[in-house]
Design a protein around this motif. Sequence first.
Motif, PDB file in Angstrom:
ATOM      1  N   SER A  33      40.699  14.553 -79.660  1.00 19.44           N
ATOM      2  CA  SER A  33      40.976  13.647 -80.766  1.00 19.44           C
ATOM      3  C   SER A  33      42.449  13.703 -81.152  1.00 19.44           C
ATOM      4  O   SER A  33      43.096  14.750 -81.033  1.00 19.44           O
ATOM      5  CB  SER A  33      40.119  14.025 -81.985  1.00 19.44           C
ATOM      6  N   LYS A  38      35.485  16.186 -96.028  1.00 15.85           N
ATOM      7  CA  LYS A  38      34.203  16.080 -95.337  1.00 15.85           C
ATOM      8  C   LYS A  38      33.062  16.657 -96.184  1.00 15.85           C
ATOM      9  O   LYS A  38      31.911  16.222 -96.065  1.00 15.85           O
ATOM     10  CB  LYS A  38      34.278  16.757 -93.965  1.00 15.85           C
ATOM     11  N   TYR A  51      41.234  18.363 -95.009  1.00 14.73           N
ATOM     12  CA  TYR A  51      40.288  17.617 -94.175  1.00 14.73           C
ATOM     13  C   TYR A  51      38.871  18.149 -94.363  1.00 14.73           C
ATOM     14  O   TYR A  51      37.922  17.369 -94.544  1.00 14.73           O
ATOM     15  CB  TYR A  51      40.689  17.698 -92.709  1.00 14.73           C
ATOM     16  N   ASP A 107      30.962  12.669 -90.209  1.00 16.08           N
ATOM     17  CA  ASP A 107      31.315  13.870 -90.957  1.00 16.08           C
ATOM     18  C   ASP A 107      31.821  14.933 -89.988  1.00 16.08           C
ATOM     19  O   ASP A 107      32.216  14.619 -88.864  1.00 16.08           O
ATOM     20  CB  ASP A 107      30.099  14.349 -91.760  1.00 16.08           C
ATOM     21  N   SER A 108      31.785  16.175 -90.385  1.00 12.73           N
ATOM     22  CA  SER A 108      32.295  17.249 -89.533  1.00 12.73           C
ATOM     23  C   SER A 108      31.661  18.570 -89.926  1.00 12.73           C
ATOM     24  O   SER A 108      31.352  18.804 -91.097  1.00 12.73           O
ATOM     25  CB  SER A 108      33.818  17.357 -89.671  1.00 12.73           C
ATOM     26  N   GLU A 109      31.504  19.453 -88.939  1.00  9.01           N
ATOM     27  CA  GLU A 109      31.029  20.806 -89.248  1.00  9.01           C
ATOM     28  C   GLU A 109      32.052  21.571 -90.069  1.00  9.01           C
ATOM     29  O   GLU A 109      31.739  22.592 -90.681  1.00  9.01           O
ATOM     30  CB  GLU A 109      30.699  21.576 -87.970  1.00  9.01           C
ATOM     31  N   ASN A 134      39.327   9.108 -96.310  1.00  9.62           N
ATOM     32  CA  ASN A 134      38.131   9.819 -95.870  1.00  9.62           C
ATOM     33  C   ASN A 134      36.986   9.757 -96.874  1.00  9.62           C
ATOM     34  O   ASN A 134      35.817   9.872 -96.481  1.00  9.62           O
ATOM     35  CB  ASN A 134      38.453  11.294 -95.595  1.00  9.62           C
ATOM     36  N   ASN A 167      23.329  17.002 -87.100  1.00  7.32           N
ATOM     37  CA  ASN A 167      24.144  17.757 -86.153  1.00  7.32           C
ATOM     38  C   ASN A 167      23.292  18.089 -84.943  1.00  7.32           C
ATOM     39  O   ASN A 167      22.123  18.468 -85.090  1.00  7.32           O
ATOM     40  CB  ASN A 167      24.652  19.056 -86.798  1.00  7.32           C
ATOM     41  N   ASN A 195      27.706  14.613 -87.567  1.00  6.74           N
ATOM     42  CA  ASN A 195      28.786  15.391 -86.967  1.00  6.74           C
ATOM     43  C   ASN A 195      28.835  15.086 -85.470  1.00  6.74           C
ATOM     44  O   ASN A 195      27.863  15.340 -84.761  1.00  6.74           O
ATOM     45  CB  ASN A 195      28.536  16.890 -87.183  1.00  6.74           C
ATOM     46  N   TYR A 236      32.951  18.856 -81.727  1.00  4.54           N
ATOM     47  CA  TYR A 236      34.384  19.067 -81.481  1.00  4.54           C
ATOM     48  C   TYR A 236      34.785  18.277 -80.241  1.00  4.54           C
ATOM     49  O   TYR A 236      34.329  18.551 -79.131  1.00  4.54           O
ATOM     50  CB  TYR A 236      34.635  20.557 -81.291  1.00  4.54           C
TER      51      TYR A 236
END
Length: 344
Positions: free
Chosen positions: A242, A210, A206, A167-169, A135, A294, A236, A239
Amino acid sequence: MKWSYWAFFAQQRKRQPPVTKVDLTGKTVVMIGANAGLGFEASKHFASMNPGRLILACRNESKGKAALEKLKAETGYSKAELWLVDLADFFSVKQFADRYERDGGRLDILVENAAVATFNYSTTKDNWESSLQVNHLSTAFLALLLLPTMIKTAQEHSTVPRIVIVDSELHYMATLSKPLLKDPHLLKTLSSVEYCKSSKVMRDRYALTKLLVVFFVRALNARLPSSTPVVINAVNPGYCYSELRRELTGPTAAFDWLTEKMLAYSSEVGSRPLVWAAISHQDDPDVLRGEYINDYKVQEVSDVALTPAGVQVQNRSWDELIRILSDVDPRVTDIVGQYLSCSI
């Protein structure tokens, strides 16, 4: 900025705009993690824009070949290529970069989508904790090794290439303990079995990787001279359904299943922000330079990344990252020296 459940809920329930499209004739797109999910759906969108080359970079050859056939069947695009790369293996990343240097030609869009999420501690053949390497370390490694090609593309074709890292929130939920804030060997510590023996550490891993992606994007952007016509950003996808969460068990898995049914985007909808980050703002791409994206707009990152202590960690982790990767491949030292500024 702090994460809000209600903002998350509202975003997931909001109607999403259609995919952004431009003419990619003559341009080259590389999609990492392209054989399924977000990566495959984004590849389909790019294929519909007639790129000169579309490279599906996958870890598994058989799955990659199946993705090529499916892409052709569903889009009619017949010029896609399968290249193999395994981000859990530094040598594989080097081989990919070497191949690109030999015969890849121009590179206009690099989307780094591959990631793993695990609650179990394991190490790669390079002796790094697996999710930390995939990652963060290898994702950064590949971006740096391909940077000279992207700069050359910009100079020869009067264009502005982009590096997009998914990326991710969840990075808003990542925290750094006081010892980590001061640790001069942050990445080494995060990878150690001694540090990771706590189950909480791996549950939070995780999200932390990120946050490290945010650090890398902001650090690289800060060191790229403003005159360099390459834009890097993090995006991002929201959701989505996945396989990333396949290790969830018990009540957590049940809660996630229910939340998916109520709120999750399909992989196709989740792929649209990746495409947007790669091709929107054609007239002024600099508005996305070094930013976290985002909901189809630039958004402030986690407070952890904005505090003076967080900025110091970002710079220290950058220095450590460059030392680690330079030991793997001396070209990293040359790339940093030739293309990046050290006056931060």
